[in-house]
Design a protein around this motif. Structure first.
Motif, PDB file in Angstrom:
ATOM      1  N   HIS A   9      20.722-110.204  88.294  1.00  0.00           N
ATOM      2  CA  HIS A   9      19.344-110.479  88.360  1.00  0.00           C
ATOM      3  C   HIS A   9      18.691-110.426  89.834  1.00  0.00           C
ATOM      4  N   LYS A  28      17.902-107.301  90.997  1.00  0.00           N
ATOM      5  CA  LYS A  28      17.103-106.760  90.067  1.00  0.00           C
ATOM      6  C   LYS A  28      17.817-105.729  89.052  1.00  0.00           C
ATOM      7  N   GLN A  30      13.166-109.969  82.510  1.00  0.00           N
ATOM      8  CA  GLN A  30      13.369-109.019  83.772  1.00  0.00           C
ATOM      9  C   GLN A  30      12.934-107.659  83.818  1.00  0.00           C
ATOM     10  N   SER A  37      24.831-100.575  92.647  1.00  0.00           N
ATOM     11  CA  SER A  37      23.272-100.317  93.425  1.00  0.00           C
ATOM     12  C   SER A  37      23.149 -99.195  93.965  1.00  0.00           C
ATOM     13  N   LYS A  95      19.895-105.831  85.320  1.00  0.00           N
ATOM     14  CA  LYS A  95      20.054-106.435  84.048  1.00  0.00           C
ATOM     15  C   LYS A  95      21.430-106.141  83.370  1.00  0.00           C
ATOM     16  N   THR A 111      20.625 -99.650  87.502  1.00  0.00           N
ATOM     17  CA  THR A 111      19.873-100.772  87.213  1.00  0.00           C
ATOM     18  C   THR A 111      20.123-101.636  86.001  1.00  0.00           C
TER      19      THR A 111
END
Ligand SMILES: [Ca+2]
Ligand SMILES: [Ca+2]
Ligand SMILES: [Ca+2]
Length: 623
Positions: free
Chosen positions: A149, A152, A43, A95, A154, A100
């Motif tokens: 995921h 985006k 990723q 988010s 991890k 992230t």
């Protein structure tokens, strides 16, 4: 089971579609047992692009009341009911904050309750092969990772290899019962208090049994069986062998290496003999650690490990563990799997040593390789990075909280390329450890910044961790301005905030994350300190710290970050007529990305002359 089949089916569909080339039979086996393999994915291309957020799962969000057994929200030391589903339901909140990467607290099954406290934090392992049912099941964890995921994001999982929970007692008097008693009459012998669960460290060897006739050899190790509190014999089974533990008793003095490495962790957490392997010693402890934890990656597609209590484990173990995990995961498609460690210590050399390519003597290396059966020989590689605890003390606390001299930060940074590894580990994240410290303000083991610091100080500290070289890591609740003191006060429930996004700290973090996203210099540039000062009183530059980020992997991008860490006084870079000189070309106009409206043009001699900055404020200047 409290989970709806429809959720499993929806997740199943997701797994199959994400996996692409999956055969129908592969999907079926997953649906049937939830034990099947899933396709591993890579990723991350560069971990410096990430913003990490540390979550204590029990305290973040309760998405499933069905797993709330034993919950008591009136006590900070008990389970509160947060779970993986709750976290998944609030990914949009994270988010928006700019996060992230999630670092979640340990996932494996724990001792539920011990001495009146719960294992809600996850650091009291009982079964490395099972998940903690308080947080959900494998479907929930997989669903969290897949949803992350998709956005985006991890997921990094916290793991412990140093110890297990409070699972056995040393039967010192050999009566088959755990005793808490006094030994000696105080006249012919000392009075000694002995708790068979947690006896003091024995410098001479394993904890010794004693009868009325005297010493009777190593004390029997007796595993407890109490399903109600989940004090049960540990799994995998290798951990039911007494030889799997050092059995020296509780650490009294962490400054003595023997105790640091081999003592039980305070609270009766039993220290594992992490040097043992099957081929050489007849007991596959190292292999069991790799197998247990790599398996969770293969079952969930998580992206990294945060590793607990690193300084209490031999470097021999770290070489084996990190290398075997990397080899195994890379072969299955999970590349750049991040492994960073917790060395809870202000000593930079002690922190950095676990990130070095640290080859032992030839004799030791040969011995370590006697553990290897796959033909891939052990090298000096260890962890990809560690938490920057020295910086937590020397910069966050001393400078941004207390207003001590900013020279302390420069002195610390100057040591990093000496004390830390400068070569990326093979199959690791591809970045030298000295370039990727994990920059944090506070965490679950120290008081929160606001417990004693000010809000402008916190904002400076945030600007610092988002613009310094490395990866920023935020402890959950920072964005809600939590102020808890020491454990467990610093482990507040997040849900009473209703995940509000309006306070100024949330908004600052969001802004800093965007500045970082937009700036290759801030993410990947080399760092040069352009101003640090030993003066911290009423001098013109007292409290000023400034650095530029450029070069390295930043391309032509450039940023100059300036702090006034003074608690009360406005200050500016420059002293006795000597201005701050920077590397940006003369004539470059730099403006503050934080939105103050400040703008400055680099002089013909490279100087940058700024009006005094307000106390506890910062500028992030870029073209
Ligand atoms: Ca729950
Ligand atoms: Ca006993
Ligand atoms: Ca140990």
């Amino acid at each position: 089971m409290h989970h709806l089949n429809s959720i499993r089916t929806a997740l199943l569909a997701l797994v199959c579609s994400v996996a692409g080339g999956y055969q129908a039979s592969g999907c079926m086996s997953y649906e049937e047992g939830l034990e099947g393999e899933i396709e591993l994915t890579t990723q991350v291309s560069d971990w410096r692009d990430e913003v990490i957020y540390q979550v204590l799962v029990d305290r973040f969000a309760d998405g499933d009341e069905g797993n709330n057994y034993g919950v008591d929200r009136t006590a900070m030391g008990k389970y509160h009911g947060g779970d993986w589903r709750g976290l998944e339901q609030n990914l949009d909140y994270l988010s928006e904050l700019g996060v992230t990467t999630l670092w979640i607290s340990p996932i494996i099954k724990n001792v539920d309750t011990d001495a009146g406290f719960d294992g809600y934090h996850g650091y009291w392992a009982q079964d490395l092969t099972a998940l903690n049912p308080h947080y959900g099941d494998l479907a929930d964890l997989r669903s969290l990772v897949f949803s992350a995921h998709e956005k985006k994001m991890k997921v990094i999982v916290d793991i412990v290899t140093n110890h297990m929970g409070q699972l056995f007692y040393y039967d010192i008097n050999m009566n088959g019962e755990p005793d808490d008693r006094v030994q000696g009459d105080g006249i012919t012998s000392d009075v000694v208090h002995i708790n068979e669960y947690d006896p003091d460290f024995n410098p001479f060897g394993p904890v010794i049994a004693r009868t009325s006739l005297g010493e009777a050899g190593p004390a029997p190790v007796i595993f407890v069986r109490d399903p109600a509190t989940n004090h049960m014999p540990p799994l995998p089974e290798v951990f039911q062998d007494p030889r799997a533990y050092n059995r020296r008793g509780r650490t009294v003095n962490f400054d003595i290496e023997d105790q640091l490495l081999h003592g039980d962790f305070p609270g009766g957490l039993k220290d594992i003999n992490t040097t043992l392997c099957g081929p050489r010693d007849g007991l596959p402890v190292k292999e069991a650690m790799v197998e247990s934890y790599a398996r969770w990656v293969e079952l969930t597609d998580i992206d990294g490990f945060r590793i607990d209590t690193v300084k209490h484990v031999e470097r021999e173990f770290w070489r084996y563990f990190t290398q075997k995990v990397r080899q195994r995961l890379a072969a299955s498609g999970k590349k750049r799997f991040l492994m960073f460690g917790e060395v809870f210590d202000g000593n930079d050399q002690l922190n950095g040593v676990f990130t070095k390519n640290d080859l032992p003597t030839e004799e030791e290396l040969a011995s370590e390789n006697a553990c290897v059966t796959d033909g891939k020989q052990i090298t000096g590689d260890q962890l990809d990075s560690v938490f920057y605890f020295p910086q937590h003390f020397q910069a966050i606390r001393d400078v941004f909280q207390q207003g001590q001299s900013t020279k302390r930060i420069q002195d610390l940074w100057d040591l990093r390329t000496t004390n830390w590894g400068t070569v990326p580990a093979e199959l690791g994240i591809g970045i030298p450890p000295s370039d990727v410290p994990i920059n944090f303000i506070d965490n679950h083991d120290v008081p929160r910044f606001l417990y004693q610091g000010t809000k402008p100080g916190l904002h400076n500290a945030l600007t610092f961790i988002f613009t310094a070289q490395g990866i920023p890591c935020i402890y959950y609740g920072t964005e809600q301005e939590f102020k808890g003191g020491n454990d467990p006060s610093n482990r507040e429930d997040l849900w009473p905030t209703e995940f509000s996004t309006d306070n100024s700290t949330f908004q600052l973090i969001k802004k800093l994350a965007k500045i970082r996203r937009d700036s290759a210099a801030i993410r990947k540039g080399a760092v040069t300190v352009t101003w640090a000062s030993e003066r911290a009183a009423d001098e013109e530059d007292a409290g000023i710290f400034a650095y530029e980020r450029s070069g390295g992997d930043a391309g032509d991008d450039y940023a100059l970050v300036v702090f006034n860490a003074h608690l009360e006084k406005a200050s500016a870079p420059g002293f006795m007529g000597s201005p701050m000189v920077v590397g940006a070309p003369p004539g470059t106009t730099l403006t503050d990305k934080l939105g103050s409206g400040v703008s400055v043009t680099v002089g013909g001699d490279g100087s940058v002359v700024l009006d005094p900055l307000e106390p506890q404020s910062a500028l992030v200047l870029a073209p």
